[in-house]
Scaffold this motif. Structure first.
Motif, PDB file in Angstrom:
ATOM      1  N   CYS A 286       0.827  -1.207   0.000  1.00 54.78           N
ATOM      2  CA  CYS A 286       0.000   0.000   0.000  1.00 54.78           C
ATOM      3  C   CYS A 286       0.864   1.259   0.000  1.00 54.78           C
ATOM      4  CB  CYS A 286      -0.951   0.044   1.194  1.00 54.78           C
ATOM      5  SG  CYS A 286      -2.185  -1.215   1.092  1.00 54.78           S
ATOM      6  N   ALA A 287       2.085   1.131  -0.479  1.00 52.15           N
ATOM      7  CA  ALA A 287       2.973   2.288  -0.538  1.00 52.15           C
ATOM      8  C   ALA A 287       2.472   3.224  -1.646  1.00 52.15           C
ATOM      9  CB  ALA A 287       4.388   1.829  -0.860  1.00 52.15           C
ATOM     10  N   ALA A 288       2.816   4.504  -1.497  1.00 53.59           N
ATOM     11  CA  ALA A 288       2.428   5.467  -2.535  1.00 53.59           C
ATOM     12  C   ALA A 288       3.241   5.173  -3.791  1.00 53.59           C
ATOM     13  CB  ALA A 288       2.710   6.866  -2.036  1.00 53.59           C
ATOM     14  N   ILE A 289       2.652   5.425  -4.945  1.00 58.49           N
ATOM     15  CA  ILE A 289       3.406   5.239  -6.193  1.00 58.49           C
ATOM     16  C   ILE A 289       3.804   6.612  -6.700  1.00 58.49           C
ATOM     17  CG2 ILE A 289       3.284   4.440  -8.583  1.00 58.49           C
ATOM     18  CD1 ILE A 289       1.762   2.081  -7.642  1.00 58.49           C
ATOM     19  N   SER A 290       5.091   6.779  -6.924  1.00 60.41           N
ATOM     20  CA  SER A 290       5.583   8.093  -7.317  1.00 60.41           C
ATOM     21  C   SER A 290       5.222   8.417  -8.762  1.00 60.41           C
ATOM     22  CB  SER A 290       7.101   8.127  -7.150  1.00 60.41           C
ATOM     23  OG  SER A 290       7.584   9.351  -7.626  1.00 60.41           O
ATOM     24  N   SER A 291       4.915   9.686  -8.978  1.00 58.92           N
ATOM     25  CA  SER A 291       4.672  10.124 -10.355  1.00 58.92           C
ATOM     26  C   SER A 291       5.933  10.779 -10.923  1.00 58.92           C
ATOM     27  CB  SER A 291       3.507  11.110 -10.382  1.00 58.92           C
ATOM     28  OG  SER A 291       3.818  12.185  -9.526  1.00 58.92           O
ATOM     29  N   GLU A 292       6.977  10.886 -10.081  1.00 58.76           N
ATOM     30  CA  GLU A 292       8.235  11.502 -10.524  1.00 58.76           C
ATOM     31  C   GLU A 292       9.083  10.444 -11.211  1.00 58.76           C
ATOM     32  OE1 GLU A 292       9.516  14.793  -8.748  1.00 58.76           O
ATOM     33  OE2 GLU A 292       7.337  15.001  -8.966  1.00 58.76           O
ATOM     34  N   LEU A 293       9.285  10.616 -12.505  1.00 56.41           N
ATOM     35  CA  LEU A 293      10.023   9.605 -13.261  1.00 56.41           C
ATOM     36  C   LEU A 293      11.351  10.168 -13.761  1.00 56.41           C
ATOM     37  CD1 LEU A 293       7.001   8.187 -15.320  1.00 56.41           C
ATOM     38  CD2 LEU A 293       7.830   7.488 -13.065  1.00 56.41           C
ATOM     39  N   ARG A 294      12.316   9.291 -13.900  1.00 56.37           N
ATOM     40  CA  ARG A 294      13.639   9.817 -14.292  1.00 56.37           C
ATOM     41  C   ARG A 294      13.852   9.893 -15.804  1.00 56.37           C
ATOM     42  NH1 ARG A 294      18.418   5.573 -12.824  1.00 56.37           N
ATOM     43  NH2 ARG A 294      17.329   3.655 -13.275  1.00 56.37           N
ATOM     44  N   TYR A 295      12.850   9.435 -16.574  1.00 60.39           N
ATOM     45  CA  TYR A 295      12.938   9.580 -18.031  1.00 60.39           C
ATOM     46  C   TYR A 295      11.676  10.270 -18.529  1.00 60.39           C
ATOM     47  CZ  TYR A 295      16.407   5.926 -17.235  1.00 60.39           C
ATOM     48  OH  TYR A 295      17.466   5.200 -16.755  1.00 60.39           O
ATOM     49  N   ASN A 296      11.744  10.766 -19.750  1.00 60.62           N
ATOM     50  CA  ASN A 296      10.583  11.338 -20.422  1.00 60.62           C
ATOM     51  C   ASN A 296       9.888  10.165 -21.134  1.00 60.62           C
ATOM     52  OD1 ASN A 296       8.790  12.719 -21.978  1.00 60.62           O
ATOM     53  ND2 ASN A 296      10.316  13.905 -23.129  1.00 60.62           N
ATOM     54  N   CYS A 297       8.822   9.651 -20.519  1.00 65.21           N
ATOM     55  CA  CYS A 297       8.251   8.369 -20.976  1.00 65.21           C
ATOM     56  C   CYS A 297       6.990   8.524 -21.818  1.00 65.21           C
ATOM     57  CB  CYS A 297       7.879   7.504 -19.773  1.00 65.21           C
ATOM     58  SG  CYS A 297       9.290   7.019 -18.786  1.00 65.21           S
ATOM     59  N   CYS A 298       6.899   7.659 -22.814  1.00 65.08           N
ATOM     60  CA  CYS A 298       5.671   7.526 -23.597  1.00 65.08           C
ATOM     61  C   CYS A 298       5.163   6.111 -23.306  1.00 65.08           C
ATOM     62  CB  CYS A 298       6.005   7.667 -25.083  1.00 65.08           C
ATOM     63  SG  CYS A 298       4.659   7.260 -26.183  1.00 65.08           S
ATOM     64  N   PHE A 299       4.065   6.013 -22.572  1.00 67.88           N
ATOM     65  CA  PHE A 299       3.563   4.704 -22.138  1.00 67.88           C
ATOM     66  C   PHE A 299       2.475   4.188 -23.063  1.00 67.88           C
ATOM     67  CE2 PHE A 299       4.901   6.619 -18.056  1.00 67.88           C
ATOM     68  CZ  PHE A 299       5.683   5.601 -17.553  1.00 67.88           C
TER      69      PHE A 299
ATOM     70  N   ALA B 194      -3.067   5.389  -9.033  1.00 70.55           N
ATOM     71  CA  ALA B 194      -2.379   5.878  -7.821  1.00 70.55           C
ATOM     72  C   ALA B 194      -1.122   6.673  -8.181  1.00 70.55           C
ATOM     73  CB  ALA B 194      -2.022   4.702  -6.917  1.00 70.55           C
ATOM     74  N   GLY B 195      -0.451   6.274  -9.267  1.00 69.12           N
ATOM     75  CA  GLY B 195       0.799   6.955  -9.623  1.00 69.12           C
ATOM     76  C   GLY B 195       0.590   8.091 -10.618  1.00 69.12           C
ATOM     77  N   GLY B 196      -0.581   8.127 -11.231  1.00 72.14           N
ATOM     78  CA  GLY B 196      -0.851   9.167 -12.222  1.00 72.14           C
ATOM     79  C   GLY B 196       0.000   9.021 -13.480  1.00 72.14           C
ATOM     80  N   TRP B 197       0.497   7.805 -13.725  1.00 71.64           N
ATOM     81  CA  TRP B 197       1.304   7.597 -14.941  1.00 71.64           C
ATOM     82  C   TRP B 197       0.374   7.713 -16.151  1.00 71.64           C
ATOM     83  CZ3 TRP B 197       5.550   3.243 -14.394  1.00 71.64           C
ATOM     84  CH2 TRP B 197       6.281   3.469 -13.224  1.00 71.64           C
ATOM     85  N   ASP B 198       0.865   8.411 -17.154  1.00 67.87           N
ATOM     86  CA  ASP B 198       0.032   8.734 -18.312  1.00 67.87           C
ATOM     87  C   ASP B 198       0.050   7.579 -19.327  1.00 67.87           C
ATOM     88  OD1 ASP B 198      -1.428  10.035 -20.207  1.00 67.87           O
ATOM     89  OD2 ASP B 198       0.232  11.315 -20.891  1.00 67.87           O
ATOM     90  N   LEU B 199      -0.692   6.517 -19.009  1.00 68.41           N
ATOM     91  CA  LEU B 199      -0.677   5.325 -19.858  1.00 68.41           C
ATOM     92  C   LEU B 199      -1.720   5.454 -20.954  1.00 68.41           C
ATOM     93  CD1 LEU B 199      -0.667   2.527 -17.087  1.00 68.41           C
ATOM     94  CD2 LEU B 199       1.249   3.905 -17.897  1.00 68.41           C
ATOM     95  N   GLN B 200      -1.313   5.240 -22.178  1.00 67.46           N
ATOM     96  CA  GLN B 200      -2.258   5.331 -23.293  1.00 67.46           C
ATOM     97  C   GLN B 200      -2.676   3.912 -23.671  1.00 67.46           C
ATOM     98  OE1 GLN B 200      -1.875   8.685 -25.425  1.00 67.46           O
ATOM     99  NE2 GLN B 200       0.284   9.060 -24.978  1.00 67.46           N
ATOM    100  N   ARG B 201      -3.968   3.660 -23.470  1.00 72.18           N
ATOM    101  CA  ARG B 201      -4.475   2.298 -23.633  1.00 72.18           C
ATOM    102  C   ARG B 201      -4.831   2.005 -25.090  1.00 72.18           C
ATOM    103  NH1 ARG B 201      -9.537  -0.097 -23.535  1.00 72.18           N
ATOM    104  NH2 ARG B 201      -9.541  -2.230 -22.761  1.00 72.18           N
TER     105      ARG B 201
END
Ligand code: ATP
Length: 337
Positions: free
Chosen positions: A163-176, A287-294
């Protein structure tokens, strides 16, 4: 077409203290925040087992020639061996696209941890970008994807369990890119895929790999956790592999029942894995707010599981239109940014 060497592995009684890949400078566990514009670009292809990630990675890499190199993020495919069982993309299907961390580690050297993966994949990212190419991370192990991408990584914390928080701070410029499909359709496809893997020699591969005496789940590490190993270890314990083909055995109905049971367990566990992976992906997104394109591959998989598809032509057309073309647009925009 698989480049699988004969697997003659005998797991050691105990794992070495320090795996080969761990004998290196561990470097800093965290990095300082860099503005997005200065971060290296990285394309990430995520999705459940069987969703078509490897296929899409090659489709994209061939659409943008000499642009990408692939880094594997499937925790079972990092090891040498069990190429059929773990579904490694066969060498001819890679079409010359360079792959990293795929079938590279000796399972006898112990388990590759997310922290080690972060370091090794991070080195691969640097090497690829230094060649002025874009790394493409491809694989279903969300713990590895998370470990590589987050700015601040805490070794030993399972972000999906604790149940740890998921960070939205990423070390690369990602296209998911997230390749997804309706679970009922995917489940039918996965069942069909297991049958195809068995036809391609999965049983024979596992017969060489498994230790019939060892069906203790508690001591399984690394590649011995791969779906297929525990299920068939139990089978081989009762019916030890013989030198000639398994098929040469007299047809014993009890043995046939045990075989069917092992296959059923593999299908169930594969489906369960797909469900868990989708839940983890949703967690990264929500939870992490990762910008995943489905990308919805449901129709493509429906074409595979229905018998009307002649030689995969229909599948291929739908896949191209609904998954590849949509991904190309997203990636093109990302590369031009
Ligand atoms: P976990 O922390 O639960 O291991 P994860 O995101 O790190 O999750 P997954 O890729 O979801 O890693 O793998 C979980 C389990 O699923 C593995 O330990 C293994 O049993 C099985 N598995 C994963 N990938 C494969 C594969 N390619 N072939 C066979 N089994 C696999």
């Amino acid at each position: 077409s698989l480049s699988s060497p004969a697997v003659t592995l005998t797991p050691p009684p105990s794992l070495p203290q320090k795996p080969r890949w761990a004998r290196m400078d561990s470097g800093p566990a965290t990095t300082t925040a860099v503005p997005l514009g200065h971060k290296d670009k990285l394309v990430v292809i995520m999705g459940a087992t069987g969703a078509g990630k490897s296929r899409l990675s090659i489709d994209l890499a061939t659409h943008f020639p000499s642009c990408f190199e692939i880094i594997n993020s499937d925790k079972m495919q990092v090891y040498k061996g069990l190429d059929i069982t773990t579904n490694k993309i066969p060498v001819p299907d890679r079409l010359g696209v360079p792959h990293h961390l795929l079938g590279q580690f000796d399972p006898l050297d112990g388990e590759l941890t997310p922290a080690e993966f972060r370091q090794l994949a991070g080195q691969a990212v640097s090497a690829i970008t230094s060649r002025r190419k874009v790394p493409m991370l491809v694989g279903g192990s969300n713990s590895l994807i998370h470990a590589l991408l987050v700015d601040r990584f805490e070794p030993g914390v399972d972000v999906f369990q604790d149940c740890a928080a998921i960070s939205s701070e990423l070390r690369y410029n990602c296209c998911f890119l997230w390749v997804d499909a309706s679970l009922t359709v995917l489940a039918d496809y996965l069942s069909k895929r297991v049958d195809e893997m068995l036809d391609s020699g999965m049983l024979e591969e596992l017969a060489e790999f498994c230790e019939p005496e060892d069906d203790d789940l508690a001591i399984r590490t690394g590649l011995r956790k791969a779906i297929g190993v525990p299920e068939f270890s139990r089978f081989f314990k009762k019916y030890p592999p013989i030198c000639e083909s398994q098929k040469a055995r007299p047809d014993d109905p009890v043995r046939r029942g045990a075989y069917k049971e092992a296959v059923r367990a593999i299908k169930d566990n594969t489906c369960q894995l797909a469900k868990t992976q989708i839940a983890k992906i949703l967690r990264l997104r929500v939870a992490g707010g990762w910008d995943l394109q489905r990308l919805d591959a449901t129709e493509a998989f429906r074409a595979v599981v229905t018998s009307e598809d002649d030689d995969g032509k229909r599948w291929s057309e739908i896949w191209q239109k609904q998954v590849v073309e949509a991904s190309v647009k997203i990636v093109k925009r990302f590369l031009e940014q």
